[in-house]
Each structure stands twice: as structure tokens, then as C-alpha cells.
Write a protein that holds these residues in place. Sequence first.
Motif, PDB file in Angstrom:
ATOM      1  N   ASN A  39      61.377 104.194  58.689  1.00 21.05           N
ATOM      2  CA  ASN A  39      60.994 102.854  59.149  1.00 21.05           C
ATOM      3  C   ASN A  39      59.651 101.930  58.349  1.00 21.05           C
ATOM      4  O   ASN A  39      59.824 100.730  57.978  1.00 21.05           O
ATOM      5  N   GLN A  83      60.754 101.366  54.923  1.00 24.10           N
ATOM      6  CA  GLN A  83      61.639 100.261  54.474  1.00 24.10           C
ATOM      7  C   GLN A  83      60.928  99.003  54.887  1.00 24.10           C
ATOM      8  O   GLN A  83      61.301  98.027  54.162  1.00 24.10           O
ATOM      9  N   LYS A  84      59.870  99.086  55.926  1.00 24.30           N
ATOM     10  CA  LYS A  84      59.285  97.738  56.024  1.00 24.30           C
ATOM     11  C   LYS A  84      58.374  97.556  54.863  1.00 24.30           C
ATOM     12  O   LYS A  84      58.238  96.281  54.296  1.00 24.30           O
ATOM     13  N   GLU A  85      57.442  98.204  54.465  1.00 24.35           N
ATOM     14  CA  GLU A  85      56.791  98.056  53.231  1.00 24.35           C
ATOM     15  C   GLU A  85      57.702  97.627  51.794  1.00 24.35           C
ATOM     16  O   GLU A  85      57.134  96.795  50.918  1.00 24.35           O
ATOM     17  N   LEU A  86      58.850  98.210  51.684  1.00 21.40           N
ATOM     18  CA  LEU A  86      59.721  97.839  50.609  1.00 21.40           C
ATOM     19  C   LEU A  86      60.317  96.303  50.866  1.00 21.40           C
ATOM     20  O   LEU A  86      60.148  95.726  49.892  1.00 21.40           O
ATOM     21  N   THR A  87      60.406  96.042  51.794  1.00 28.72           N
ATOM     22  CA  THR A  87      60.884  94.553  52.285  1.00 28.72           C
ATOM     23  C   THR A  87      59.744  93.512  51.938  1.00 28.72           C
ATOM     24  O   THR A  87      59.915  92.598  51.220  1.00 28.72           O
ATOM     25  N   GLU A  88      58.462  93.936  52.395  1.00 29.68           N
ATOM     26  CA  GLU A  88      57.386  93.202  51.887  1.00 29.68           C
ATOM     27  C   GLU A  88      57.061  93.013  50.663  1.00 29.68           C
ATOM     28  O   GLU A  88      56.731  91.949  50.154  1.00 29.68           O
ATOM     29  N   TRP A  89      57.226  94.117  49.971  1.00 32.20           N
ATOM     30  CA  TRP A  89      56.917  94.207  48.593  1.00 32.20           C
ATOM     31  C   TRP A  89      57.886  93.353  47.882  1.00 32.20           C
ATOM     32  O   TRP A  89      57.504  92.607  46.928  1.00 32.20           O
ATOM     33  N   GLN A  90      59.172  93.210  47.948  1.00 29.38           N
ATOM     34  CA  GLN A  90      60.441  92.465  47.543  1.00 29.38           C
ATOM     35  C   GLN A  90      60.039  90.911  47.648  1.00 29.38           C
ATOM     36  O   GLN A  90      60.271  90.142  46.787  1.00 29.38           O
ATOM     37  N   VAL A  91      59.510  90.583  49.008  1.00 31.80           N
ATOM     38  CA  VAL A  91      58.869  89.307  49.256  1.00 31.80           C
ATOM     39  C   VAL A  91      57.658  88.839  48.532  1.00 31.80           C
ATOM     40  O   VAL A  91      57.491  87.602  48.033  1.00 31.80           O
TER      41      VAL A  91
END
Length: 161
Positions: free
Chosen positions: A18, A21-29
Motif C-alpha cells: 500500500n 503504491q501510494k509513493e509510486l502514484t505521488e511520484w508519477q504526479v
Amino acid sequence: MTSSSAPSRKALSKIACNRLQKELTEWQVNPPTGFRHKVNDNLQKWKIDVTGAPGMLYENETYQLQVEFPVNYPMEAPQAFFVPPGPLHPHIYSNGHICLDILYDSWSPAMTVSSVCISILSMLSSSPAKERPADNDRYVKNCKNGRSPKETRWWFHDDKV
């Protein structure tokens, strides 16, 4: 039965999954400046391109950083190292191991992949010279057989570079 892509690795905990996934989403943004995550299907192992900061010693030079996450991330620090050849730097060994306290003794679960990357870029940017650590040959020789940098008893004595 273990996955064929990572036979020696245990699956990430639900908390680690979890969180990553959150860090990856933030990274992509909002990726940290100077870094580019190379997308793959392995959440437990990230490959990241690191580009030296403008106006600094490593300006426009790009290196590959590999970050591997332990089962109980973020309670335990990720393992981060440069895929050789890494930058010539007083705290980066020729095998890619990085002598940086937040990767070991000073790790905090509040830290993220982005904060680790920013610390590494700051370390690169503050270097006055492109050179290997004084004990590079001895250290690398002692790290044969794929020894993890986490198995090293680091001595953090230089906060200038």
C-alpha cells in the motif's frame, strides 16, 4: 511456491504494498527534479535514472539507481545503490554502494523514495571532486559474492560531502 521473477525474495507485506503504491502514484504526479522512474511491473525493485543538477559537478550526467524494498518497508530502509558504473564520488563505491546514513542507521519510516533520491542528489551536488572513497578497493574486494550494502557496518564521519 515463490514467484519466478523473485525466487529469493519474500512478498511485500500489505502495508509495504500500500505504501509503495501510494509513493509510486505521488511520484508519477510530482517526480523529484532530476529523477525518472523506469516503469516496470516489479513494485519491489525500482530503477531510477538520476541526472546531475545544473551548475554542479555532475551536471547532465545520468546514472542508474536501483532501489529494492524489504518485506517490511517502510519500517526498514530500502536498499539503494548505483548500477555500475556509478558516479565518481567520495561516498559512492565502484560497486555502486552508497555511504549515506539515511539508508542505514538514520532511516525513518517517514522517509520516502523521493526523499532518499533528493538526499542522494544533494550528496552528489555538494561534492567538490570526482573521486572514489579512499578505501574503495578494500571495500569492494570485501563485498564479493553479491554482499548487500546493508551488511556493512558503515562509519559516517563526513557530513561535508
